[in-house]
Design a protein around this motif. Structure first.
Motif, PDB file in Angstrom:
ATOM      1  N   VAL A  27       0.777  -1.017  -0.032  1.00  0.00           N
ATOM      2  CA  VAL A  27       0.095   0.210   0.003  1.00  0.00           C
ATOM      3  C   VAL A  27       0.866   1.331  -0.424  1.00  0.00           C
ATOM      4  CG1 VAL A  27      -1.988   1.201   1.178  1.00  0.00           C
ATOM      5  CG2 VAL A  27      -1.917  -1.168   0.808  1.00  0.00           C
ATOM      6  N   ILE A  28       0.645   1.912  -0.695  1.00  0.00           N
ATOM      7  CA  ILE A  28       1.657   3.330  -0.736  1.00  0.00           C
ATOM      8  C   ILE A  28       0.947   4.975  -1.312  1.00  0.00           C
ATOM      9  CG2 ILE A  28       3.069   4.223  -2.582  1.00  0.00           C
ATOM     10  CD1 ILE A  28       3.831   1.299  -3.910  1.00  0.00           C
ATOM     11  N   TRP A  29       1.379   5.571  -0.654  1.00  0.00           N
ATOM     12  CA  TRP A  29       1.200   6.820  -0.708  1.00  0.00           C
ATOM     13  C   TRP A  29       0.946   7.033  -1.584  1.00  0.00           C
ATOM     14  CZ3 TRP A  29      -2.947   9.029   1.955  1.00  0.00           C
ATOM     15  CH2 TRP A  29      -2.838   8.762   3.221  1.00  0.00           C
ATOM     16  N   CYS A  30       0.223   7.994  -2.526  1.00  0.00           N
ATOM     17  CA  CYS A  30       0.809   9.024  -3.619  1.00  0.00           C
ATOM     18  C   CYS A  30      -0.078  10.398  -3.402  1.00  0.00           C
ATOM     19  CB  CYS A  30       0.236   8.997  -4.150  1.00  0.00           C
ATOM     20  SG  CYS A  30       0.949   7.123  -5.271  1.00  0.00           S
ATOM     21  N   ARG A  31       1.395  11.704  -3.017  1.00  0.00           N
ATOM     22  CA  ARG A  31       1.467  12.919  -2.725  1.00  0.00           C
ATOM     23  C   ARG A  31       0.587  13.786  -4.031  1.00  0.00           C
ATOM     24  NH1 ARG A  31       6.262  14.259   0.406  1.00  0.00           N
ATOM     25  NH2 ARG A  31       5.652  12.539   2.719  1.00  0.00           N
ATOM     26  N   ILE A  32      -0.235  14.460  -3.954  1.00  0.00           N
ATOM     27  CA  ILE A  32      -0.470  14.893  -5.270  1.00  0.00           C
ATOM     28  C   ILE A  32      -0.401  16.107  -5.466  1.00  0.00           C
ATOM     29  CG2 ILE A  32      -2.433  12.772  -6.114  1.00  0.00           C
ATOM     30  CD1 ILE A  32      -4.640  14.432  -4.964  1.00  0.00           C
ATOM     31  N   ASP A  33      -0.300  17.529  -6.512  1.00  0.00           N
ATOM     32  CA  ASP A  33      -0.112  18.580  -6.309  1.00  0.00           C
ATOM     33  C   ASP A  33      -1.862  19.024  -6.833  1.00  0.00           C
ATOM     34  OD1 ASP A  33      -1.000  18.499  -8.937  1.00  0.00           O
ATOM     35  OD2 ASP A  33       1.667  18.182  -9.664  1.00  0.00           O
TER      36      ASP A  33
ATOM     37  N   ARG B 196      -2.909   4.198 -12.939  1.00  0.00           N
ATOM     38  CA  ARG B 196      -1.768   4.434 -13.191  1.00  0.00           C
ATOM     39  C   ARG B 196      -1.382   5.940 -13.263  1.00  0.00           C
ATOM     40  NH1 ARG B 196      -2.501   3.724 -18.378  1.00  0.00           N
ATOM     41  NH2 ARG B 196      -1.229   1.396 -18.381  1.00  0.00           N
ATOM     42  N   VAL B 197      -0.410   5.905 -11.892  1.00  0.00           N
ATOM     43  CA  VAL B 197       0.147   7.163 -11.175  1.00  0.00           C
ATOM     44  C   VAL B 197       1.618   7.316 -12.165  1.00  0.00           C
ATOM     45  CG1 VAL B 197       1.074   7.978  -8.978  1.00  0.00           C
ATOM     46  CG2 VAL B 197      -0.758   6.687  -9.516  1.00  0.00           C
ATOM     47  N   LYS B 198       1.926   8.674 -11.975  1.00  0.00           N
ATOM     48  CA  LYS B 198       3.470   9.190 -12.469  1.00  0.00           C
ATOM     49  C   LYS B 198       3.892  10.123 -12.083  1.00  0.00           C
ATOM     50  CE  LYS B 198       2.389   7.740 -18.173  1.00  0.00           C
ATOM     51  NZ  LYS B 198       2.474   8.211 -19.103  1.00  0.00           N
ATOM     52  N   GLY B 199       5.173  10.119 -12.050  1.00  0.00           N
ATOM     53  CA  GLY B 199       5.153  10.801 -10.949  1.00  0.00           C
ATOM     54  C   GLY B 199       6.951  10.956 -10.977  1.00  0.00           C
ATOM     55  N   ARG B 200       7.132  11.296  -9.485  1.00  0.00           N
ATOM     56  CA  ARG B 200       8.455  11.341  -8.712  1.00  0.00           C
ATOM     57  C   ARG B 200       8.638   9.787  -7.452  1.00  0.00           C
ATOM     58  NH1 ARG B 200       8.160  16.700  -8.073  1.00  0.00           N
ATOM     59  NH2 ARG B 200       8.159  16.281  -6.176  1.00  0.00           N
ATOM     60  N   ILE B 201       9.158   8.816  -7.913  1.00  0.00           N
ATOM     61  CA  ILE B 201       9.222   8.126  -7.351  1.00  0.00           C
ATOM     62  C   ILE B 201      10.154   7.871  -6.078  1.00  0.00           C
ATOM     63  CG2 ILE B 201       8.727   4.885  -7.154  1.00  0.00           C
ATOM     64  CD1 ILE B 201       8.025   5.240  -9.897  1.00  0.00           C
ATOM     65  N   ARG B 202       9.671   7.802  -4.344  1.00  0.00           N
ATOM     66  CA  ARG B 202      11.011   7.583  -3.642  1.00  0.00           C
ATOM     67  C   ARG B 202      10.962   6.224  -3.327  1.00  0.00           C
ATOM     68  NH1 ARG B 202      15.780  10.472  -2.104  1.00  0.00           N
ATOM     69  NH2 ARG B 202      15.711  10.212   0.258  1.00  0.00           N
TER      70      ARG B 202
ATOM     71  N   THR C 113       5.380  11.672  -5.328  1.00  0.00           N
ATOM     72  CA  THR C 113       4.894  13.124  -5.635  1.00  0.00           C
ATOM     73  C   THR C 113       4.643  12.929  -7.319  1.00  0.00           C
ATOM     74  OG1 THR C 113       6.275  13.745  -3.928  1.00  0.00           O
ATOM     75  CG2 THR C 113       5.265  15.075  -5.870  1.00  0.00           C
ATOM     76  N   ALA C 114       3.377  12.522  -7.308  1.00  0.00           N
ATOM     77  CA  ALA C 114       1.849  12.203  -8.595  1.00  0.00           C
ATOM     78  C   ALA C 114       2.169  13.905  -9.168  1.00  0.00           C
ATOM     79  CB  ALA C 114       0.623  11.965  -8.395  1.00  0.00           C
ATOM     80  N   THR C 115       2.501  13.707 -10.880  1.00  0.00           N
ATOM     81  CA  THR C 115       2.311  14.688 -11.466  1.00  0.00           C
ATOM     82  C   THR C 115       0.857  14.448 -12.930  1.00  0.00           C
ATOM     83  OG1 THR C 115       3.932  14.251 -13.343  1.00  0.00           O
ATOM     84  CG2 THR C 115       4.025  15.189 -11.463  1.00  0.00           C
ATOM     85  N   SER C 116       0.710  12.744 -12.703  1.00  0.00           N
ATOM     86  CA  SER C 116      -0.462  12.494 -13.405  1.00  0.00           C
ATOM     87  C   SER C 116      -1.000  11.164 -13.001  1.00  0.00           C
ATOM     88  CB  SER C 116      -0.691  12.992 -14.622  1.00  0.00           C
ATOM     89  OG  SER C 116       0.246  10.660 -15.157  1.00  0.00           O
ATOM     90  N   ILE C 117      -2.413  11.060 -12.679  1.00  0.00           N
ATOM     91  CA  ILE C 117      -2.876   9.904 -12.430  1.00  0.00           C
ATOM     92  C   ILE C 117      -4.290   9.797 -13.104  1.00  0.00           C
ATOM     93  CG2 ILE C 117      -4.858   9.005 -10.501  1.00  0.00           C
ATOM     94  CD1 ILE C 117      -3.256  10.445  -8.572  1.00  0.00           C
TER      95      ILE C 117
END
Length: 288
Positions: free
Chosen positions: A198-204, A227-233, A244-248
């Motif tokens: 289970v992963i948290w995806c922060r969004i702008d 599908r989540v795109k962005g910076r994966i830590r 940190t998602a830039t698009s979902i």
């Protein structure tokens, strides 16, 4: 005023009139065991049953009592309650606190969560008079069970990159589980298809507005694939910490009908039974 904890156990939605004695009692017992102090202080404090009601919903209240006259029970009990809140909050973020990674506490947590997905509809824990009760729901329990399972069955080492924490741009697919805040930032939780974590995806703000306008509760209840795109830590062991998602985007599933794949000439001039006999005997290629 003594330190009290009130636990309310409700039956599942599938069987709202059936809450077994075992499920109700064990749910209460496990919670008070988790609220008990560490072994070095267990001879100083105990939870006394101060109230119980067998009416629906089942409710039990425990009050902290001192086993020694020189011990300030309120300090110890309040510390245990605050520690419980911190641990449950961490579990809600998909993180497993050290005290729940092994041993008795880990087994108590597993039992508590498992009952909350089968037999128990919700478990409400009121720790403080001036605070909203903590409610364990089947959705919360399922996500926590997935996090525990992922920790117990990690990915093979050959598939991981070790050495240091890092951040990369990329994407991942999963199932929409929840909407909330992660470190006070708007976020969603997804169940990763590959790792089952289970992963948290922060969004702008822009992504937030898009989700608010397009998504609804059905996306969570139906476990919409996204599908989540962005910076994966990643942490130093190669596990995803957060995104940190830039698009979902929703992932559309192909609804293929039987007519779409049916081929009336698949077996040539052979009947279905003849085709299967040749296939089992390994002579199908000779026939062709």
């Amino acid at each position: 005023m003594g330190e009290k904890v009130t636990i309310t156990v409700r039956a599942s939605g599938a069987h709202p009139d059936v809450l077994t004695v075992q499920d109700a009692m064990r749910q209460v017992l496990d919670l008070f065991d988790l609220l008990s102090p560490d072994e070095d202080k267990q001879d100083q404090v105990a939870w006394k049953l101060s109230y119980a009601s067998t009416n629906s919903p089942f409710t039990a209240q425990g009050e902290a009592v001192s086993l020694r006259p020189d011990v300030d029970i309120s300090v110890i009990a309040r510390h245990q309650k605050l520690d419980f809140v911190r641990n449950i909050t961490s579990i809600g973020r998909g993180e497993i606190p050290d005290k729940f990674k092994s041993g008795k506490n880990a087994e108590l947590l597993k039992g508590l969560l498992k009952r909350n997905t089968n037999g128990v509809g919700s478990t409400e824990i009121k720790l403080f008079d001036d605070a909203i009760p903590i409610t364990l729901t089947p959705r919360f329990a399922e996500a926590a069970i997935q996090s525990l399972a992922a920790r117990e069955n990690p990915l093979p080492l050959v598939n991981l990159k070790f050495g240091r924490a890092r951040e990369e741009r990329g994407s991942l697919e999963g199932y929409f589980m929840d909407v909330g805040l992660h470190y006070n930032q708007p976020a969603i939780r997804i169940l990763d298809r590959k790792t089952k974590n289970v992963i948290w995806c922060r969004i702008d703000e822009e992504t937030r507005d898009k989700i608010a306008s397009e998504a609804d509760y059905n996306d969570v209840w139906n476990r919409q694939r996204i599908r989540v795109k962005g910076r994966i830590r990643y942490d130093k062991e190669g596990r995803i910490v957060h995104v940190t998602a830039t698009s979902i985007d929703r992932v559309a599933l192909n609804n293929t009908s039987l007519d779409d794949i049916f081929d009336p000439h698949f077996t040539g001039e052979l009947s279905a039974s003849q085709y299967l006999d040749l296939l089992r005997e390994g002579n199908l290629a000779k026939q062709a």
